[in-house]
Scaffold this motif. Structure first.
Motif, PDB file in Angstrom:
ATOM      1  N   GLU A  63     -45.930   2.408 -78.859  1.00 46.59           N
ATOM      2  CA  GLU A  63     -45.130   1.828 -77.784  1.00 46.59           C
ATOM      3  C   GLU A  63     -43.799   2.572 -77.707  1.00 46.59           C
ATOM      4  O   GLU A  63     -43.426   3.303 -78.616  1.00 46.59           O
ATOM      5  CB  GLU A  63     -44.905   0.334 -78.002  1.00 46.59           C
ATOM      6  CG  GLU A  63     -44.162  -0.030 -79.272  1.00 46.59           C
ATOM      7  CD  GLU A  63     -43.927  -1.543 -79.350  1.00 46.59           C
ATOM      8  OE1 GLU A  63     -43.744  -2.174 -78.303  1.00 46.59           O
ATOM      9  OE2 GLU A  63     -43.923  -2.082 -80.470  1.00 46.59           O
ATOM     10  N   THR A  64     -43.125   2.364 -76.591  1.00 46.21           N
ATOM     11  CA  THR A  64     -41.860   3.049 -76.363  1.00 46.21           C
ATOM     12  C   THR A  64     -40.759   2.030 -76.124  1.00 46.21           C
ATOM     13  O   THR A  64     -40.928   1.100 -75.334  1.00 46.21           O
ATOM     14  CB  THR A  64     -41.963   3.994 -75.143  1.00 46.21           C
ATOM     15  OG1 THR A  64     -42.921   5.011 -75.444  1.00 46.21           O
ATOM     16  CG2 THR A  64     -40.620   4.655 -74.851  1.00 46.21           C
ATOM     17  N   PHE A 112     -37.625  -3.067 -77.404  1.00 44.53           N
ATOM     18  CA  PHE A 112     -39.026  -2.758 -77.117  1.00 44.53           C
ATOM     19  C   PHE A 112     -39.559  -3.820 -76.162  1.00 44.53           C
ATOM     20  O   PHE A 112     -39.280  -5.009 -76.332  1.00 44.53           O
ATOM     21  CB  PHE A 112     -39.839  -2.725 -78.415  1.00 44.53           C
ATOM     22  CG  PHE A 112     -39.551  -1.523 -79.255  1.00 44.53           C
ATOM     23  CD1 PHE A 112     -40.328  -0.377 -79.149  1.00 44.53           C
ATOM     24  CD2 PHE A 112     -38.463  -1.516 -80.130  1.00 44.53           C
ATOM     25  CE1 PHE A 112     -40.044   0.740 -79.907  1.00 44.53           C
ATOM     26  CE2 PHE A 112     -38.175  -0.396 -80.888  1.00 44.53           C
ATOM     27  CZ  PHE A 112     -38.971   0.740 -80.781  1.00 44.53           C
ATOM     28  N   PRO A 113     -40.342  -3.397 -75.157  1.00 42.04           N
ATOM     29  CA  PRO A 113     -40.743  -4.335 -74.111  1.00 42.04           C
ATOM     30  C   PRO A 113     -41.534  -5.528 -74.650  1.00 42.04           C
ATOM     31  O   PRO A 113     -41.404  -6.633 -74.158  1.00 42.04           O
ATOM     32  CB  PRO A 113     -41.584  -3.475 -73.159  1.00 42.04           C
ATOM     33  CG  PRO A 113     -41.942  -2.239 -73.925  1.00 42.04           C
ATOM     34  CD  PRO A 113     -40.850  -2.030 -74.921  1.00 42.04           C
ATOM     35  N   HIS A 114     -42.349  -5.314 -75.665  1.00 46.63           N
ATOM     36  CA  HIS A 114     -43.149  -6.415 -76.187  1.00 46.63           C
ATOM     37  C   HIS A 114     -42.720  -6.761 -77.610  1.00 46.63           C
ATOM     38  O   HIS A 114     -43.497  -7.308 -78.385  1.00 46.63           O
ATOM     39  CB  HIS A 114     -44.635  -6.048 -76.182  1.00 46.63           C
ATOM     40  CG  HIS A 114     -45.095  -5.597 -74.844  1.00 46.63           C
ATOM     41  ND1 HIS A 114     -45.088  -6.401 -73.743  1.00 46.63           N
ATOM     42  CD2 HIS A 114     -45.545  -4.388 -74.412  1.00 46.63           C
ATOM     43  CE1 HIS A 114     -45.530  -5.744 -72.685  1.00 46.63           C
ATOM     44  NE2 HIS A 114     -45.807  -4.512 -73.061  1.00 46.63           N
ATOM     45  N   PRO A 125     -34.587  10.032 -84.388  1.00 47.56           N
ATOM     46  CA  PRO A 125     -35.576  10.869 -83.710  1.00 47.56           C
ATOM     47  C   PRO A 125     -36.076  10.206 -82.435  1.00 47.56           C
ATOM     48  O   PRO A 125     -35.932   8.989 -82.279  1.00 47.56           O
ATOM     49  CB  PRO A 125     -36.703  10.970 -84.748  1.00 47.56           C
ATOM     50  CG  PRO A 125     -36.622   9.690 -85.511  1.00 47.56           C
ATOM     51  CD  PRO A 125     -35.158   9.346 -85.574  1.00 47.56           C
ATOM     52  N   ALA A 126     -36.652  11.003 -81.532  1.00 46.36           N
ATOM     53  CA  ALA A 126     -37.180  10.458 -80.284  1.00 46.36           C
ATOM     54  C   ALA A 126     -38.600   9.947 -80.466  1.00 46.36           C
ATOM     55  O   ALA A 126     -39.089   9.185 -79.648  1.00 46.36           O
ATOM     56  CB  ALA A 126     -37.141  11.525 -79.193  1.00 46.36           C
ATOM     57  N   THR A 127     -39.231  10.385 -81.552  1.00 50.96           N
ATOM     58  CA  THR A 127     -40.615   9.982 -81.810  1.00 50.96           C
ATOM     59  C   THR A 127     -40.780   9.700 -83.295  1.00 50.96           C
ATOM     60  O   THR A 127     -40.251  10.443 -84.132  1.00 50.96           O
ATOM     61  CB  THR A 127     -41.575  11.119 -81.403  1.00 50.96           C
ATOM     62  OG1 THR A 127     -41.344  11.454 -80.040  1.00 50.96           O
ATOM     63  CG2 THR A 127     -43.023  10.676 -81.557  1.00 50.96           C
ATOM     64  N   MET A 179     -32.711   8.057 -73.242  1.00 50.81           N
ATOM     65  CA  MET A 179     -32.597   7.257 -74.465  1.00 50.81           C
ATOM     66  C   MET A 179     -33.861   6.425 -74.662  1.00 50.81           C
ATOM     67  O   MET A 179     -33.870   5.212 -74.429  1.00 50.81           O
ATOM     68  CB  MET A 179     -31.351   6.374 -74.425  1.00 50.81           C
ATOM     69  CG  MET A 179     -30.070   7.204 -74.531  1.00 50.81           C
ATOM     70  SD  MET A 179     -28.625   6.206 -74.922  1.00 50.81           S
ATOM     71  CE  MET A 179     -28.980   5.700 -76.603  1.00 50.81           C
ATOM     72  N   THR A 180     -34.916   7.079 -75.087  1.00 53.26           N
ATOM     73  CA  THR A 180     -36.167   6.391 -75.386  1.00 53.26           C
ATOM     74  C   THR A 180     -36.623   6.770 -76.790  1.00 53.26           C
ATOM     75  O   THR A 180     -36.290   7.831 -77.299  1.00 53.26           O
ATOM     76  CB  THR A 180     -37.271   6.750 -74.383  1.00 53.26           C
ATOM     77  OG1 THR A 180     -37.568   8.144 -74.492  1.00 53.26           O
ATOM     78  CG2 THR A 180     -36.861   6.432 -72.960  1.00 53.26           C
ATOM     79  N   LEU A 181     -37.368   5.858 -77.395  1.00 54.70           N
ATOM     80  CA  LEU A 181     -37.925   6.087 -78.726  1.00 54.70           C
ATOM     81  C   LEU A 181     -39.396   5.676 -78.686  1.00 54.70           C
ATOM     82  O   LEU A 181     -39.712   4.543 -78.324  1.00 54.70           O
ATOM     83  CB  LEU A 181     -37.179   5.252 -79.773  1.00 54.70           C
ATOM     84  CG  LEU A 181     -37.854   5.164 -81.152  1.00 54.70           C
ATOM     85  CD1 LEU A 181     -37.935   6.545 -81.796  1.00 54.70           C
ATOM     86  CD2 LEU A 181     -37.100   4.205 -82.056  1.00 54.70           C
TER      87      LEU A 181
END
Ligand SMILES: [Cu+2]
Length: 461
Positions: free
Chosen positions: A140-141, A114-116, A87-89, A154-156
């Motif tokens: 977070e994304t 994930f960035p962090h 899923p995207a979310t 392509m983000t979650l």
């Protein structure tokens, strides 16, 4: 039914219980912590019976929302599809210990970072990896780090409960907002038919476009605009279209006006490549063209469509001639690409003419003198019919997807209220306004008129 009694039988795509499969050890630990002094007098067999009962209770709760409050551990299956994350979310209660079972079900390599936080290794098609996000306390994304894939959608996003479902993420349109000063509507006037051989070069490029007052989206374009440029010719004309891919992923083009074997001319070309698509227009109508690269729903949903108008041989001169391409906006984050989940659900944020919310209400079309008007309409989809209507002007001529439905001089003396088009269809209407004034036009599907499919035609003296 026993489906609620075992953690292993929880929904495979989203298990609310602890470790994926074989969760007995975690369940057993829960039992150990909870038994307290009661166990002093119980035998080993008694402990096992109690454990089975408690596992059954935990398992039953894993299938409903009660688990969100009771169970802080959660494992969710995540699929990296080509240019999409499904899923995207993911929504979880604050404090959830979240693990992602990440599987690449696409055809090329992807990862999820994930960035962090943590990241998977670069996953080959078919391979998977568990990604432990630890205890989640804020949304977070994450995204695929392959160049261009994040931009392609392509983000979650991990959403923590208490936050609004999408407002924190997606851009929204204010229906009462007005365009900034200097706003220029996309010209809707049909361009001249030009020579009998049309040489056109279409550069595919990603561009950030304003789609409503104060709202921008990263669109995938033919020629830098959404819709792409309108091509106009006559029956028998030849079109020699050079498609140049200046974008970061594969694209293609499919002209509905062409009678061709699709194999070669509609093939996908990679970044930096080009192809020549040659066809002769054998039929009249307002035809759609669009990108035909998978997933098509996203390539159209992000703006890759346009119109080819081929005149019917019996057209008469008119005082004004316009082209309107109806399409839908599935807003992603401000400045980002469209929301692929909304596309697949068929829940657009807006339905628009020529790519902008209520565009010709802000900048009306005009007819300088009272005279006959012809409006070509194409429905680019994804999902909404266009029910084109002009207030105060019944159509004495309707040409719908290749043929006349209504013509003047017909003994029936009939007229049409709407030109009704499904996605992938086009046509035109003609009418003579009764006199000077402001004639609103809209898609008469009110839910769509209410979300951007309106405009005004001003007839001057
Ligand atoms: Cu494309």
């Amino acid at each position: 039914m026993t489906s609620g009694t075992s953690p292993d039988r929880a929904a495979p795509a989203e298990s609310a219980d602890a470790a994926p499969r074989g969760a007995a050890p975690a369940g057993a630990r829960t039992v150990d912590r909870g038994r307290g002094p009661l166990l002093v007098s119980l035998s080993i067999v008694g402990v096992l019976v109690l454990a089975v009962v408690l596992i059954a209770v935990v398992g039953r709760h894993s299938g409903d929302r009660g688990a969100d409050r009771a169970g802080p551990r959660r494992t969710v299956a995540v699929h990296l599809v080509d240019m999409d994350i499904v899923p995207a979310t993911i929504g979880v209660p604050r404090g959830t210990r979240l693990t992602l079972q990440v599987t690449n079900t696409g055809a090329v390599r992807h990862d999820l970072a994930f960035p962090h936080g943590p990241a998977t290794r670069m996953l080959n098609p078919g391979s998977s990896q568990l990604l432990d996000l630890g205890t989640v306390t804020a949304g977070e994304t994450g995204w695929c780090t392959v160049p261009g894939h994040k931009q392609a959608g392509m983000t979650l996003t991990i959403q923590v409960s208490g936050q609004p479902a999408t407002a924190a993420h997606d851009a929204t349109i204010d229906p009462d907002a007005v365009p900034a000063r200097g706003f220029r509507a996309r010209p809707a006037t049909l361009p001249p038919a030009g020579p009998r051989v049309h040489r056109v070069t279409l550069h595919v490029r990603d561009r950030t476009l304003t789609v409503a007052p104060g709202v921008t989206q990263r669109m995938w374009t033919f020629g830098g605009t959404v819709p792409g440029p309108t091509l106009h010719g006559r029956v028998g004309d030849t079109f020699v279209v050079t498609l140049v891919n200046d974008a970061g992923m594969g694209h293609s083009i499919d002209f509905h006006a062409s009678s061709v074997a699709p194999d070669r001319v509609m093939r996908t070309i990679g970044p930096g490549q080009r192809l020549v698509y040659r066809f002769t227009a054998r039929h009249a109508s307002a035809f759609l063209y669009h990108c035909a690269t998978a997933p098509m729903i996203e390539h159209l949903g992000n703006g890759m469509y346009g119109a080819v108008v081929i005149d019917a041989p019996d057209l008469r001169p008119v005082a004004a001639e316009y082209v309107l391409v109806g399409s839908e906006l599935y807003l992603g984050p401000e400045g980002g690409t469209g929301d692929a989940t909304k596309m697949r659900r068929g829940t657009p944020d807006a339905v628009v003419f020529n790519g902008y919310y209520d565009q010709y209400r802000h900048a009306p079309l005009t007819v300088k003198r009272q005279g006959r008007v012809r409006i070509w309409v194409v429905d680019a989809g994804l999902t909404r019919p266009i029910d084109f209507h002009v207030v105060g002007a019944p159509f004495d001529t309707v040409f719908s997807d290749g043929g006349y439905l209504v013509r003047p001089g017909d003994r029936s003396r009939g007229a049409a209220q709407v030109l009704a088009l499904q996605p992938g269809q086009g046509g035109f209407v003609e009418f003579t306004p009764a006199g000077p004034g402001h004639y609103p036009f809209l898609s008469h599907l009110m839910i769509d008129a209410d979300r951007g499919a309106t405009g005004t035609l001003i007839v001057t003296r």
